[in-house]
Scaffold this active site. Structure first.
Site, PDB file in Angstrom:
ATOM      1  N   CYS A   2      66.769  76.939  12.303  1.00 25.73           N
ATOM      2  CA  CYS A   2      67.350  78.012  11.497  1.00 25.73           C
ATOM      3  C   CYS A   2      67.177  79.340  12.208  1.00 25.73           C
ATOM      4  CB  CYS A   2      66.650  78.119  10.148  1.00 25.73           C
ATOM      5  SG  CYS A   2      66.648  76.575   9.241  1.00 25.73           S
ATOM      6  N   ARG A  27      71.412  78.241  16.411  1.00 28.26           N
ATOM      7  CA  ARG A  27      70.215  77.633  15.824  1.00 28.26           C
ATOM      8  C   ARG A  27      70.535  76.746  14.620  1.00 28.26           C
ATOM      9  NH1 ARG A  27      65.675  80.643  17.652  1.00 28.26           N
ATOM     10  NH2 ARG A  27      64.414  79.841  15.982  1.00 28.26           N
ATOM     11  N   TRP A  74      69.785  75.169   9.469  1.00 34.91           N
ATOM     12  CA  TRP A  74      69.875  73.834  10.032  1.00 34.91           C
ATOM     13  C   TRP A  74      69.011  72.982   9.115  1.00 34.91           C
ATOM     14  CZ3 TRP A  74      67.057  69.901  12.189  1.00 34.91           C
ATOM     15  CH2 TRP A  74      67.802  68.989  12.945  1.00 34.91           C
ATOM     16  N   ASN A  98      62.296  79.894   8.389  1.00 32.82           N
ATOM     17  CA  ASN A  98      62.560  78.955   9.474  1.00 32.82           C
ATOM     18  C   ASN A  98      61.273  78.176   9.694  1.00 32.82           C
ATOM     19  OD1 ASN A  98      63.353  77.681  11.845  1.00 32.82           O
ATOM     20  ND2 ASN A  98      62.809  79.431  13.115  1.00 32.82           N
ATOM     21  N   GLY A  99      61.335  76.853   9.738  1.00 34.76           N
ATOM     22  CA  GLY A  99      60.110  76.069   9.951  1.00 34.76           C
ATOM     23  C   GLY A  99      59.915  75.064   8.830  1.00 34.76           C
ATOM     24  N   GLU A 481      50.584  62.778  33.573  1.00 37.31           N
ATOM     25  CA  GLU A 481      51.404  63.968  33.326  1.00 37.31           C
ATOM     26  C   GLU A 481      50.597  65.234  33.673  1.00 37.31           C
ATOM     27  OE1 GLU A 481      54.251  64.978  32.942  1.00 37.31           O
ATOM     28  OE2 GLU A 481      54.233  66.795  31.749  1.00 37.31           O
ATOM     29  N   LYS A 485      51.784  67.931  36.432  1.00 35.54           N
ATOM     30  CA  LYS A 485      51.979  69.343  36.076  1.00 35.54           C
ATOM     31  C   LYS A 485      51.195  70.233  37.031  1.00 35.54           C
ATOM     32  CE  LYS A 485      54.535  69.343  33.931  1.00 35.54           C
ATOM     33  NZ  LYS A 485      55.578  68.674  33.210  1.00 35.54           N
ATOM     34  N   GLU A 488      52.777  70.192  40.648  1.00 36.29           N
ATOM     35  CA  GLU A 488      54.084  70.807  40.885  1.00 36.29           C
ATOM     36  C   GLU A 488      54.063  72.320  40.794  1.00 36.29           C
ATOM     37  OE1 GLU A 488      57.271  69.753  38.161  1.00 36.29           O
ATOM     38  OE2 GLU A 488      55.848  69.492  36.544  1.00 36.29           O
ATOM     39  N   HIS A 504      37.455  50.778  40.621  1.00 40.66           N
ATOM     40  CA  HIS A 504      38.134  49.914  41.583  1.00 40.66           C
ATOM     41  C   HIS A 504      38.619  50.675  42.812  1.00 40.66           C
ATOM     42  CE1 HIS A 504      37.854  46.596  38.816  1.00 40.66           C
ATOM     43  NE2 HIS A 504      38.335  47.379  37.863  1.00 40.66           N
ATOM     44  N   LYS A 603      65.477  71.918  38.720  1.00 41.52           N
ATOM     45  CA  LYS A 603      65.355  71.540  37.310  1.00 41.52           C
ATOM     46  C   LYS A 603      66.069  70.222  37.024  1.00 41.52           C
ATOM     47  CE  LYS A 603      63.987  72.160  33.125  1.00 41.52           C
ATOM     48  NZ  LYS A 603      62.594  71.715  32.913  1.00 41.52           N
TER      49      LYS A 603
HETATM   50  C1  F6R Z   1      58.183  67.671  35.809  1.00 45.50           C
HETATM   51  C2  F6R Z   1      59.612  67.504  35.592  1.00 45.50           C
HETATM   52  C3  F6R Z   1      60.294  66.356  36.234  1.00 45.50           C
HETATM   53  C4  F6R Z   1      61.368  65.791  35.304  1.00 45.50           C
HETATM   54  C5  F6R Z   1      62.173  64.694  36.038  1.00 45.50           C
HETATM   55  C6  F6R Z   1      63.207  64.086  35.137  1.00 45.50           C
HETATM   56  O1  F6R Z   1      57.687  68.754  35.109  1.00 45.50           O
HETATM   57  O2  F6R Z   1      60.232  68.290  34.925  1.00 45.50           O
HETATM   58  O3  F6R Z   1      59.390  65.361  36.617  1.00 45.50           O
HETATM   59  O4  F6R Z   1      60.760  65.268  34.182  1.00 45.50           O
HETATM   60  O5  F6R Z   1      62.818  65.267  37.143  1.00 45.50           O
HETATM   61  O6  F6R Z   1      64.131  65.022  34.695  1.00 45.50           O
HETATM   62  P1  F6R Z   1      65.024  64.772  33.438  1.00 45.50           P
HETATM   63  O7  F6R Z   1      64.126  64.718  32.264  1.00 45.50           O
HETATM   64  O8  F6R Z   1      65.970  65.944  33.389  1.00 45.50           O
HETATM   65  O9  F6R Z   1      65.730  63.471  33.652  1.00 45.50           O
END
Ligand code: F6R
Length: 608
Positions: A2, A27, A74, A98-99, A481, A485, A488, A504, A603
């Protein structure tokens, strides 16, 4: 999802409210409405459907007030109808929201017993009657809101108008964004879900922080923190008009996106959960879920780790075998696939080349294709038989944060739906798991209040060469993960390991220079992980524990203990994602890297 706006002006505000709502229509557009104060009385106009329906209504039934609030909806609680459209109001109070108000059922029962009559199916109306009730005790508007906010549980942004108050609007934020806009000449003030909504009126804005609430008048505003202390929040120049997506008052998109999680998880939950019934609803997969022989999951990077968490959930709760592989491997493995199987693909962008290729392989091999995607116009979304959307909104930071937790949210709902279809989850269990999910935005809001504590840890980590992350069971994907993180965005070497695998091999790496970050909620595997921590401690390793356990539960010295709120174990992967994001973020900031656009990455990976 919303959008909310508010305007105090020296001229009628209806036109500008609609203009601001137009910029928030992304939204949600199930219904829209505005309310103003005219001659001391609250007046409102609402319309189901797109904003233009409200505009048409306003042409024939205009509003003249110089103070007003507006909402584009929404739907979460209650269908998209005019009676559920905001603003909601009593004779004395009007509210846009909103929420999610988690405890609305409890409040509704209490207020109904006290004689308040509810007209809609929304959670928002509980806020209206709660404040009205407090006013009825003789409190003024500010005190009545203050008392009411203390009773609300959940994640929300609110704007509130009062009958008889032509120069006062109250705003409150907890988990959903809200920004105050400063108008020209000290005679205008604005409020909006984001700076984009206010861009035509002002570029000077103040972002409310978590737990803040504010009293707005035409000449300015006073902001209070969650404890009721008046606080200064500096105005900043918004870039919204130029950019259309801006960082708010955050230094990086990644930080903004971490903070958006309570809100976007709420939106994703609202998409899959019928809040009033406490039931999960997923789109029809066109296949009999009760007899699915296997679920095959494939994805890349962070999305793969979300899929790996889903494997634990689906196998445990729905008792369906899950096969999972990274897409770049699976696409060439020529894996045999069962007749009548479901193949599930997880992707933020929906364009990742390996994931798409694997999807096509599975489709060609007779699987029913479901895709958990954030970009609904993407190729993966278009080629899937069924889309399970995440409602994370645009993710700009290259390191995935909010998309990951929204993927987990959608996958948790999928696991529940599958369990229900197969009879491994009964109605009471579904309710329990749904209630646990609904609490996630609030817990994350609490986690984010501890952010300042991450700086010292980040300084320590920034001096290391390698970092080991450990987790067991459903926390194992979180360990991986966490390592991804950190790698990267800080460029530090990190590995995520299953805690039980330590002995191991990787235990050879442990010495007094090795930070070991242990993801260990107090679940049925906690004691096993404690043994692994002791193995690390005995070799001088520096343990950073991320857990809701008490300090002494590890039975060994901890270099650092990040306390996570205690919640239902089902939701722990979502909650434990936040500390690992904050660790990586702060370490990268200390290291001075390009947090939002780390080197060598993109990205959306549309090549092999
Ligand atoms: C790490 C990251 C990548 C994506 C991967 C898949 O922070 O963003 O490892 O998760 O490239 O991307 P999508 O989700 O767009 O398929």
């Amino acid at each position: 999802m919303c959008g909310i706006v508010g305007i105090l002006s020296s001229r009628p505000v209806a036109h500008d409210l609609v203009d601001a709502l137009r910029r928030l229509e992304y939204r949600g557009y199930d219904s829209a409405g505005i309310a103003t104060v005219e001659d001391g009385r609250l007046q409102r106009r609402r319309a189901e459907g797109k904003l233009r329906n409200l505009e048409t209504r306003l042409l024939s039934e205009p509003l003249q007030g110089h103070i007003g609030i507006g909402h584009t909806r929404w739907a979460t609680h209650g269908g998209p109808s005019e009676r559920n459209a905001h603003p909601h109001m009593s004779a004395r109070v009007s509210v846009v929201h909103n929420g999610i108000i988690e405890n609305f059922r409890e409040l509704k029962a209490e207020l109904t017993a006290a004689g308040h009559v509810f007209e809609s199916d929304t959670d928002t109306e509980a806020v209206v009657h709660l404040i009205t009730h407090e006013l009825g005790k003789g409190l003024g508007p500010v005190e009545a809101v203050k008392a009411s906010l203390k009773r609300l549980r959940g994640a929300f942004a609110l704007a509130i108008l009062f009958a008889g108050e032509n120069d006062m609007m109250i705003a409150a934020r907890l988990g959903s964004p809200l920004v105050i806009g400063h108008g020209n000449g000290n005679s205008e003030m604005y409020l909006g879900s984001d700076a984009i909504a206010l861009a035509p009126f002002t570029d000077t804005v103040t972002y409310l922080e978590e737990g803040d609430w504010a009293v707005l008048q035409r000449t300015g505003s006073v902001i209070y923190d969650r404890d009721g202390n008046a606080v200064e929040r500096p105005p900043v120049k918004s870039q919204a008009s130029a950019l259309l997506v801006d960082k708010g008052n955050h230094r990086h998109f990644m930080a903004k996106e971490i903070y958006e999680q309570p809100e976007v998880i709420s939106h994703t939950l609202a998409h899959y959960i019928d809040m009033s019934e406490g039931r999960v609803r997923i789109p029809d997969l066109g296949i009999d879920l009760a007899s699915v022989p296997r679920v095959t999951i494939s994805a890349c990077g962070t999305a793969y780790y979300a899929g790996l968490v889903a494997k634990y959930w689906i196998e445990r709760f729905a008792r369906v075998p899950v096969e999972i592989d990274i897409a770049s491997e699976m696409r060439y493995r020529e894996a045999p696939l069962p007749e009548g199987g479901i193949a599930l693909f997880v992707s933020q962008s929906g364009e990742t080349a390996d994931t798409l290729a694997t999807l096509r392989y599975c489709k060609a091999n007779g699987q029913r294709i479901a895709a958990v995607v954030n970009v609904r116009t993407s190729t993966i979304a278009r080629e899937a038989d069924v889309v399970l959307p995440t409602l994370a909104g645009p993710e700009i930071g290259v390191a995935s944060t909010k998309a990951f937790t929204c993927q987990l949210t959608a996958l948790a709902c999928f696991a529940i739906a599958l369990g229900r279809a197969r009879g491994t989850i009964d109605e009471a269990r579904e309710r329990e798991l749904v209630d646990a999910l609904i609490e996630v935005p609030r817990h994350i809001t609490d986690e984010l209040t501890t952010e300042p504590r991450y700086e010292a840890l980040a300084h320590t980590l920034s001096k290391s060469h390698d970092v080991l992350y450990l987790g067991r069971g459903v926390s194992f994907p979180l360990a991986m993960e966490g390592a991804l993180k950190l790698k990267e965005i800080s460029y530090l070497h990190a590995e995520g390991y299953a805690a039980g695998e330590l002995k191991h091999g990787p235990i050879a790496l442990i010495d007094e220079n090795m930070p070991v970050i242990v993801v260990a909620p107090m679940d049925d595997l906690f004691e096993k992980t404690v043994s692994n921590m002791q193995e690390v401690a005995a070799r001088g390793g520096k343990i950073v524990l991320i857990s809701n356990a008490p300090d002494d539960a590890a039975g060994c010295a901890l270099a650092n203990h990040i306390q996570v709120p205690t919640a239902h174990v089902f939701t722990s992967p979502i909650l434990y994602a936040v500390p690992i994001q904050l660790i990586a973020y702060h370490t990268a900031v200390v290291m001075g890297t390009d947090v939002d656009q780390p080197r060598n990455l993109a990205k959306s990976v549309t090549v092999e």
